[in-house]
Design a protein around this motif. Structure first.
Motif, PDB file in Angstrom:
ATOM      1  N   SER A   1       3.499 -75.615 151.483  1.00 41.69           N
ATOM      2  CA  SER A   1       3.205 -74.609 150.468  1.00 41.69           C
ATOM      3  C   SER A   1       4.383 -73.710 150.138  1.00 41.69           C
ATOM      4  CB  SER A   1       2.018 -73.752 150.923  1.00 41.69           C
ATOM      5  OG  SER A   1       2.315 -73.090 152.136  1.00 41.69           O
ATOM      6  N   TYR A   2       5.396 -73.681 150.993  1.00 40.78           N
ATOM      7  CA  TYR A   2       6.530 -72.780 150.753  1.00 40.78           C
ATOM      8  C   TYR A   2       7.723 -73.285 151.542  1.00 40.78           C
ATOM      9  CZ  TYR A   2       9.366 -68.490 151.041  1.00 40.78           C
ATOM     10  OH  TYR A   2      10.380 -67.568 150.985  1.00 40.78           O
ATOM     11  N   VAL A   3       8.893 -73.327 150.904  1.00 39.46           N
ATOM     12  CA  VAL A   3      10.133 -73.689 151.591  1.00 39.46           C
ATOM     13  C   VAL A   3      11.236 -72.720 151.178  1.00 39.46           C
ATOM     14  CG1 VAL A   3       9.658 -76.160 151.905  1.00 39.46           C
ATOM     15  CG2 VAL A   3      10.690 -75.360 149.770  1.00 39.46           C
ATOM     16  N   THR A   4      12.142 -72.449 152.085  1.00 39.35           N
ATOM     17  CA  THR A   4      13.323 -71.654 151.786  1.00 39.35           C
ATOM     18  C   THR A   4      14.424 -72.044 152.750  1.00 39.35           C
ATOM     19  OG1 THR A   4      14.135 -69.389 151.401  1.00 39.35           O
ATOM     20  CG2 THR A   4      12.749 -69.733 153.330  1.00 39.35           C
TER      21      THR A   4
ATOM     22  N   LEU B   1      19.267 -79.087 146.585  1.00 39.78           N
ATOM     23  CA  LEU B   1      17.948 -79.691 146.404  1.00 39.78           C
ATOM     24  C   LEU B   1      16.996 -78.641 145.841  1.00 39.78           C
ATOM     25  CD1 LEU B   1      17.524 -81.688 149.743  1.00 39.78           C
ATOM     26  CD2 LEU B   1      17.925 -82.659 147.481  1.00 39.78           C
ATOM     27  N   ASP B   2      16.055 -79.081 145.000  1.00 43.89           N
ATOM     28  CA  ASP B   2      15.028 -78.170 144.519  1.00 43.89           C
ATOM     29  C   ASP B   2      13.924 -78.078 145.584  1.00 43.89           C
ATOM     30  OD1 ASP B   2      13.589 -80.537 144.361  1.00 43.89           O
ATOM     31  OD2 ASP B   2      13.651 -80.637 142.178  1.00 43.89           O
ATOM     32  N   PRO B   3      12.938 -77.200 145.382  1.00 43.49           N
ATOM     33  CA  PRO B   3      11.887 -77.058 146.392  1.00 43.49           C
ATOM     34  C   PRO B   3      11.162 -78.358 146.729  1.00 43.49           C
ATOM     35  CG  PRO B   3      11.821 -75.202 144.896  1.00 43.49           C
ATOM     36  CD  PRO B   3      12.829 -76.156 144.339  1.00 43.49           C
ATOM     37  N   GLU B   4      10.928 -79.200 145.722  1.00 45.17           N
ATOM     38  CA  GLU B   4      10.251 -80.466 145.993  1.00 45.17           C
ATOM     39  C   GLU B   4      11.113 -81.364 146.885  1.00 45.17           C
ATOM     40  OE1 GLU B   4      10.526 -79.038 143.035  1.00 45.17           O
ATOM     41  OE2 GLU B   4       8.436 -78.444 142.735  1.00 45.17           O
ATOM     42  N   GLY B   5      12.424 -81.367 146.621  1.00 47.99           N
ATOM     43  CA  GLY B   5      13.326 -82.153 147.450  1.00 47.99           C
ATOM     44  C   GLY B   5      13.386 -81.637 148.873  1.00 47.99           C
ATOM     45  N   LEU B   6      13.370 -80.317 149.047  1.00 47.85           N
ATOM     46  CA  LEU B   6      13.375 -79.739 150.381  1.00 47.85           C
ATOM     47  C   LEU B   6      12.080 -80.053 151.122  1.00 47.85           C
ATOM     48  CD1 LEU B   6      14.996 -76.274 149.604  1.00 47.85           C
ATOM     49  CD2 LEU B   6      16.038 -78.177 150.847  1.00 47.85           C
TER      50      LEU B   6
ATOM     51  N   ARG C   1      12.509 -67.103 147.525  1.00 44.00           N
ATOM     52  CA  ARG C   1      12.966 -68.213 148.347  1.00 44.00           C
ATOM     53  C   ARG C   1      14.365 -68.610 147.894  1.00 44.00           C
ATOM     54  NH1 ARG C   1       8.666 -72.841 146.404  1.00 44.00           N
ATOM     55  NH2 ARG C   1       9.104 -72.771 144.174  1.00 44.00           N
ATOM     56  N   ASN C   2      15.113 -69.136 148.820  1.00 47.38           N
ATOM     57  CA  ASN C   2      16.505 -69.494 148.568  1.00 47.38           C
ATOM     58  C   ASN C   2      16.658 -71.000 148.733  1.00 47.38           C
ATOM     59  OD1 ASN C   2      19.283 -69.670 148.359  1.00 47.38           O
ATOM     60  ND2 ASN C   2      19.657 -67.866 149.638  1.00 47.38           N
ATOM     61  N   VAL C   3      17.128 -71.673 147.706  1.00 46.16           N
ATOM     62  CA  VAL C   3      17.350 -73.119 147.786  1.00 46.16           C
ATOM     63  C   VAL C   3      18.819 -73.452 147.583  1.00 46.16           C
ATOM     64  CG1 VAL C   3      15.006 -73.683 147.069  1.00 46.16           C
ATOM     65  CG2 VAL C   3      16.799 -73.440 145.336  1.00 46.16           C
ATOM     66  N   ALA C   4      19.699 -72.458 147.755  1.00 45.74           N
ATOM     67  CA  ALA C   4      21.122 -72.650 147.508  1.00 45.74           C
ATOM     68  C   ALA C   4      21.725 -73.638 148.501  1.00 45.74           C
ATOM     69  CB  ALA C   4      21.857 -71.319 147.590  1.00 45.74           C
ATOM     70  N   ALA C   5      22.617 -74.476 148.014  1.00 48.60           N
ATOM     71  CA  ALA C   5      23.329 -75.398 148.887  1.00 48.60           C
ATOM     72  C   ALA C   5      24.225 -74.606 149.842  1.00 48.60           C
ATOM     73  CB  ALA C   5      24.175 -76.366 148.056  1.00 48.60           C
ATOM     74  N   GLY C   6      24.476 -75.183 150.997  1.00 49.95           N
ATOM     75  CA  GLY C   6      25.340 -74.529 151.970  1.00 49.95           C
ATOM     76  C   GLY C   6      24.589 -73.811 153.070  1.00 49.95           C
ATOM     77  N   LEU C   7      23.304 -73.586 152.884  1.00 53.76           N
ATOM     78  CA  LEU C   7      22.490 -72.987 153.948  1.00 53.76           C
ATOM     79  C   LEU C   7      21.887 -74.133 154.755  1.00 53.76           C
ATOM     80  CD1 LEU C   7      20.759 -70.099 151.974  1.00 53.76           C
ATOM     81  CD2 LEU C   7      22.735 -69.959 153.487  1.00 53.76           C
ATOM     82  N   PRO C   8      22.240 -74.258 156.044  1.00 54.75           N
ATOM     83  CA  PRO C   8      21.974 -75.506 156.769  1.00 54.75           C
ATOM     84  C   PRO C   8      20.614 -75.616 157.451  1.00 54.75           C
ATOM     85  CG  PRO C   8      23.308 -74.063 158.118  1.00 54.75           C
ATOM     86  CD  PRO C   8      23.089 -73.337 156.815  1.00 54.75           C
TER      87      PRO C   8
END
Length: 231
Positions: free
Chosen positions: A66-69, A126-131, A47-54
């Motif tokens: 259960s999953y975010v990216t 943001l980390d996964p929890e923030g997303l 999974r990708n949590v990098a900033a800049g991906l909108p």
């Protein structure tokens, strides 16, 4: 346009237990999603949590995220540069494409899963929890492309191969005989989920002629080889 069902190798043995995931190709429209393709892969997806991906893809089961990216903007397409110093040409489309992983351990997980896309905008790192928190806030106010789940996934033409790998019996499709606008007879083949996967290229003057072609197809296509058209 990349079709994950054509680029991901199929496993040699059925994957009926343990962690695995589906790679789901989605047609993205402003307020809707359409499942275009599905492939099965072993293990946990990255999974990708990098900033800049909108954009954000979220897999939910009930109230559980259960999953975010994060994803690139599916509606933005970049052309190849004409030279090393020139900029990319950026074009906005009314229809986009995204590939989202759907992880699951059990079939119950899969049956309960839904995929939703949310436009994040500039929310920073943001980390996964923030997303996951952002997803809950956006979905609470309806600010997302609608979800797709097992029903839409199982309606694709790829499910005939994937279902048995998971120990799921896939019901057969059905042929339909119908009249077209010219009051001539045609046939079409629907997959178990209802999607039309084949149709007659010609019309017939009688229902019996259309049924005769369907009978021929049932009798002769099961063992027919596949070849490239230009061979």
């Amino acid at each position: 346009m990349i079709d994950p069902a054509d680029t991901t190798p199929s496993p040699r043995k059925p994957m009926r237990e343990g962690p695995r995931h589906l790679r789901v190709g989605l047609i993205v429209r402003p307020r809707s999603l359409l499942v275009q393709s599905v492939a099965l892969a072993p293990g946990r997806p990255a999974r990708n949590v990098a900033a800049g991906l909108p954009w954000l893809a979220a897999v939910t089961r009930g109230d559980d995220v259960s999953y975010v990216t994060r994803l690139p903007d599916p509606f933005t397409r970049r052309s190849v540069r004409l030279d090393v110093t020139g900029p990319h040409h950026v074009d906005e489309s009314d229809e986009g494409y995204a590939v989202v992983a759907l992880p699951f351990d059990t079939l119950t997980d899969l049956l309960r899963s839904q995929i939703s896309l949310v436009q994040l905008g500039d929310v920073g790192a943001l980390d996964p929890e923030g997303l996951a928190k952002v997803y809950r806030e956006r979905s609470a106010r309806g600010d997302f492309a609608r979800s797709v789940g097992y029903a839409e996934i199982a309606a694709t033409r790829h499910w005939a191969q994937i279902g048995p790998m998971l120990g799921i019996d896939v019901p057969p499709g059905r042929f339909e005989i119908y009249r077209d606008r010219a009051e001539l007879w045609r046939w079409r083949l629907r997959a178990a989920g209802g999607a039309i996967v084949a149709a007659s290229s010609d019309s017939f003057g009688s229902r019996a002629d259309a049924e005769a072609e369907v009978t021929w197809l049932r009798r002769h296509t099961a063992d027919s080889p596949s070849t490239l058209a230009d061979e």
